[in-house]
Scaffold this active site. Structure first.
Site, short mmCIF file in Angstrom:
data_model
loop_
_atom_site.label_atom_id
_atom_site.label_comp_id
_atom_site.label_asym_id
_atom_site.label_seq_id
_atom_site.Cartn_x
_atom_site.Cartn_y
_atom_site.Cartn_z
N THR A 120 44.46 44.81 33.32
CA THR A 120 43.25 44.93 34.13
C THR A 120 43.02 46.37 34.57
OG1 THR A 120 43.44 42.68 34.93
CG2 THR A 120 42.15 44.18 36.28
N HIS B 243 34.91 41.79 36.53
CA HIS B 243 35.86 41.11 37.42
C HIS B 243 35.16 39.96 38.17
CE1 HIS B 243 40.11 42.02 38.74
NE2 HIS B 243 39.82 40.99 39.51
N ARG C 77 33.41 40.76 41.46
CA ARG C 77 34.22 40.88 42.66
C ARG C 77 34.60 42.32 42.98
NH1 ARG C 77 36.59 35.89 43.73
NH2 ARG C 77 38.67 36.61 44.26
#
Lengths: 390, 246
Positions: B15, B135, B138
Site C-alpha cells: 500500500t 483507498h 478514505r
C-alpha cells in the site's frame, strides 16, 4: 452535543453557532442575495475540482508557512472583513483578531464592524488589515483611511462590488438591525440564548462603532440606516484606488473582482493585490463562484499582483484547491463567524486549527511537502467551465 | 513479510497511499478501537446486536493479530495505536519496492496508484501489478474516483503490467465497466465487509454469487460470450473527464 473540543469540522462549529447566536444575526451571515444561487455555488463548486494524488514521496518536514503581501503567514489564509462579528458574540472582532494573531495570519476589520478600528488596535499587537467601501461622503472615507493608517493597519482593502446592496430576503423578514430592536420575537431569542445576551451586557460596542458618532449627521440607528443607503457611491470608478492609496500610503487590496478585464484595470490603477470575490454570494445573484473564475484571473494578472480569493472555503481541502488554481492565499469569512458564535476566540482558534490540520494532511496526500509548491500540477481536473460568453 | 512468505501467500500487496492517515470523522465520533472499549453505548449496541456479541465471545481474535504480540513494544492497545501511528513511513519512496520485492521473493502488487506517472514509476521499480485505488475514498478527499482514472493508466502501462482496480464496485455491471475500460480484474472491499456482517462466510459467498450472476447476465446482454474479450468496444460512452490539468 457539539462542543468546541469535539468539533471536527467547520460544519460542527456552524451547528453550535446556530444554537447560540440570535437568529437574525446568524441568518445575516448565512445568506446570499435573492435566490442564493451564487451563495450555494461558492461552496458546492469546489467539488468539481479534483486533486491529483502522487505517492511514494518523502513527506518529512512539511511546511505550511508562506507570505501574503510580503509578510510571513503561518498558513496562506486571512480572516475576511465580515460585518457585525461583534453581534455573533460580544466583542467578536477582538476575539477573532486575537485568535488570528495567535495563529499567525492577518485579521481584516470591516468598516461595518461593531468594535471600532481603535478598539481592535488596542486589543492586539499585530497589525491588521482594514476594509473600506467607497463612499459618497469622501470626507468621512478619508477620515476612516487616516484612522486605519494611524492605528498601524498594514493593508487597506477596497471593496468594489458594493455600490448598491443586493437584497437578502432573510434580513428583511427578520427585521435585522444593529443594535437589535427589542421586539417580542427578539426577547424570546434572548431567553433561548442567555450566554449571548449576558456577554452583550458587557460588550464594548453594540452598534457600528466606526460610523456612529463619527460620520456627519449619524447619531443614532435611524439616521444610520438612511446614511448607509445614501453612502454607497454609485459614481465609483477605478480612480478611487489611486486616491485611497495616496491617503493610506500602504498596500491596497482591491476586493470584489470576478472578471479578467476588471482584474487588469485594478492592476493598472495601482492595486497591490486583488481578491477574487462575489461578496460571499451576497451581491450579484447568478454570478459564477469564486473558485470557478479564479484560474482565468490568476493566469491574467498573477504574475503582476498577488491574487487572493474568498468564497466557499470550508476546509483545508478547499484552501489547497484555491492555491493550486493560482491563489496566493484565501480569506475565510463564514468559518470565522461560526467559530465566533460557537465560542469566541477559542471557537475561532478551533476553526483555524481544523483548517490547518486538514491542509497539512491533504497536502501530504497530494505528495507535496511545501505549500509554496502547490500549483496546477496538483489538479487532476477542473470540471468548472471558464468564461466563454454565451 | 517472512510470515506471509511462510504462509505461502501468492502475492504481496504493497500500500503506497497511507504514509499519513486521512481523518475519518465517524471513527473519531464513534471512538473506534480494536478491541472495542466497553462504554455504555457499546453495551447497548451489543444488546441490539446479540448475534455479533455471541460469536465474538467464542473467539480470542479481538484485535490486530498480525501486529499484537509480534512487535516488541506493542503489547496493549494504547501502545499498539501509537505504534501504528508512528510506523507509517513518511520517507517511503520508490526504491523501497525493489527492496521489499527482493525480501518477499514473490510478485508484488502496488496499491494506491491514481496517476499515470506513478504507474510508470511503480513498473520501473519492479511492480508486478498495480491497483488503481484511492483507498476507498478514505485518504485524499477530492481525489478522482478509481473508475475515472482507470483508462488513462491502462493506456500508459496496461501493455506492460496487470492493471487492477478497486473502489465503488457494487455489482457485476460495475465489474464489467472496469474490465471494459481496461482493468485486468478488480478488488472488492466493502462488498466483502457487507457480506461478513450479513452472515460470515455464507454472507460473503452470497455477495460473490450476486456479483457473478450479474456479471454473467450483463455480459450476455452486451453480446459477449467470454469475459476475456471484454474491452473498449463494449463501451457506448464515458462521461468522466480525464486528467487535463486545470
Amino acid at each position: 452535543m457539539t462542543t468546541l473540543d469535539n468539533a471536527l469540522t467547520i460544519g460542527d462549529l456552524k451547528t453550535r453557532a446556530r444554537r447560540r447566536v440570535p437568529k437574525q444575526f446568524f441568518d445575516y451571515s448565512e445568506s446570499g442575495s435573492w435566490t442564493e444561487q451564487t451563495f450555494r455555488a461558492n461552496e458546492s463548486d469546489f467539488a468539481d475540482v479534483l486533486f491529483r494524488q502522487r505517492v511514494a514521496v518523502d513527506l518529512r518536514d512539511r511546511n505550511l508557512a508562506s507570505t501574503m503581501l510580503g509578510r510571513p503567514v503561518s498558513l496562506p489564509l486571512a480572516v475576511a472583513p465580515a460585518a457585525i462579528c461583534g453581534l455573533q458574540i460580544a466583542n467578536g472582532e477582538i476575539h477573532a483578531a486575537r485568535a488570528a494573531q495567535k495563529f499567525g495570519i492577518p485579521f481584516s476589520l470591516s468598516t461595518m464592524s461593531i468594535c471600532s478600528i481603535e478598539q481592535v488596535a488596542d486589543a492586539v499587537d499585530a497589525p491588521f488589515w482594514f476594509q473600506v467601501y467607497v463612499m459618497r461622503d469622501k470626507a468621512f472615507m478619508k477620515q476612516l483611511i487616516l484612522r486605519a493608517r494611524a492605528a498601524g493597519c498594514s493593508a487597506l482593502i477596497l471593496t468594489m462590488d458594493l455600490q448598491l446592496l443586493g437584497q437578502r430576503h432573510v434580513d428583511i423578514r427578520n427585521g435585522m438591525s444593529a443594535p437589535p430592536r427589542i421586539t417580542p420575537a427578539f426577547l424570546f431569542e434572548l431567553m433561548r440564548k442567555p450566554a449571548w445576551a449576558l456577554g452583550m451586557l458587557g460588550a464594548t460596542s453594540r452598534t457600528f462603532a466606526n460610523v456612529v458618532g463619527k460620520a456627519t449627521d449619524v447619531s443614532d440607528l435611524t439616521s444610520l440606516s438612511s446614511w448607509i443607503a445614501e453612502q454607497f457611491d454609485l459614481a465609483l470608478t477605478w480612480k478611487e484606488i489611486g486616491w485611497a492609496k495616496d491617503l493610506f500610503q500602504g498596500p491596497v487590496i482591491v476586493k470584489g473582482i470576478l472578471d479578467v478585464d476588471d482584474a487588469r484595470q485594478a492592476v493598472a490603477h495601482g492595486a497591490d493585490a486583488i481578491v477574487v470575490s462575489n461578496h460571499g454570494g451576497r451581491q450579484l445573484d447568478g454570478a459564477p463562484s469564486s473558485i470557478r473564475v479564479l484560474a482565468e484571473i490568476a493566469e491574467a494578472v498573477g504574475d503582476k499582483v498577488e491574487v487572493l480569493m474568498d468564497g466557499g472555503i470550508r476546509s483545508g481541502q478547499d484552501l489547497l484547491k484555491a492555491i493550486a488554481l493560482g491563489a496566493r492565499g484565501a480569506f475565510i469569512g463564514r468559518p470565522i463567524l461560526y467559530g465566533l458564535g460557537a465560542g469566541g476566540e477559542a471557537g475561532v482558534s478551533r476553526a483555524l486549527e481544523i483548517i490547518r490540520r486538514e491542509t497539512d494532511t491533504t497536502m501530504a496526500l497530494l505528495g507535496e511537502r511545501d505549500i509554496r509548491n502547490v500549483g496546477p500540477h496538483n489538479i487532476y481536473s477542473n470540471g468548472l467551465d471558464r468564461r466563454r460568453g454565451h | 513479510m517472512s510470515h506471509a512468505k511462510a504462509a505461502r501467500c501468492g502475492a504481496l500487496v504493497l500500500t503506497l497511499d497511507l504514509q499519513i492517515l486521512g481523518q475519518r470523522h465517524k471513527d473519531l465520533r464513534n471512538g473506534l478501537t480494536a478491541p472495542p472499549k466497553f462504554t455504555p453505548k457499546f453495551v447497548a449496541e451489543m444488546m441490539l446486536k446479540p448475534g455479533w456479541a455471541m460469536r465474538m465471545l467464542g473467539t480470542k481474535r479481538h484485535t490486530f493479530r498480525n501486529i499484537a504480540g509480534h512487535v516488541s513494544d506493542a503489547v496493549n492497545l494504547a501502545s499498539l495505536t501509537e505504534w501504528t501511528r508512528t510506523q507509517f513511513d513518511l520517507t517511503l519512496n520508490w526504491t523501497d519496492i525493489a527492496w521489499i520485492k527482493k525480501r518477499f521473493g514473490g510478485p508484488v502488487i502496488v496499491k494506491g496508484v491514481l496517476d499515470k506517472d506513478d504507474a510508470q514509476l511503480a513498473i520501473d521499480n519492479g511492480a508486478d501489478a498495480i491497483v488503481v485505488s484511492n483507498h476507498g475514498g478514505r485518504q485524499l478527499d477530492g481525489a478522482p474516483s478509481s473508475i475515472r482514472v482507470l483508462p488513462e493508466i491502462v493506456d500508459a502501462v496496461g501493455h506492460k503490467t496487470e492493471v487492477l482496480m478497486d473502489g465503488g464496485i457494487r455489482s457485476g455491471q460495475d465489474l464489467l465497466k472496469a474490465l471494459a475500460l481496461g482493468a485486468k480484474g478488480a478488488l472488492v472491499g466493502r462488498i466483502m465487509a457487507f457480506g461478513l456482517g450479513a452472515g460470515g462466510e455464507a454472507g460473503v459467498a452470497r455477495a460473490l454469487e450476486i456479483v457473478r450472476k450479474e456479471t454473467d447476465t450483463t455480459m450476455a446482454l452486451m453480446g459477449e460470450r467470454d469475459i476475456r474479450n471484454i474491452g473498449l468496444h463494449n463501451i457506448y460512452s464515458n462521461d468522466l473527464e480525464r486528467r487535463q490539468g486545470y
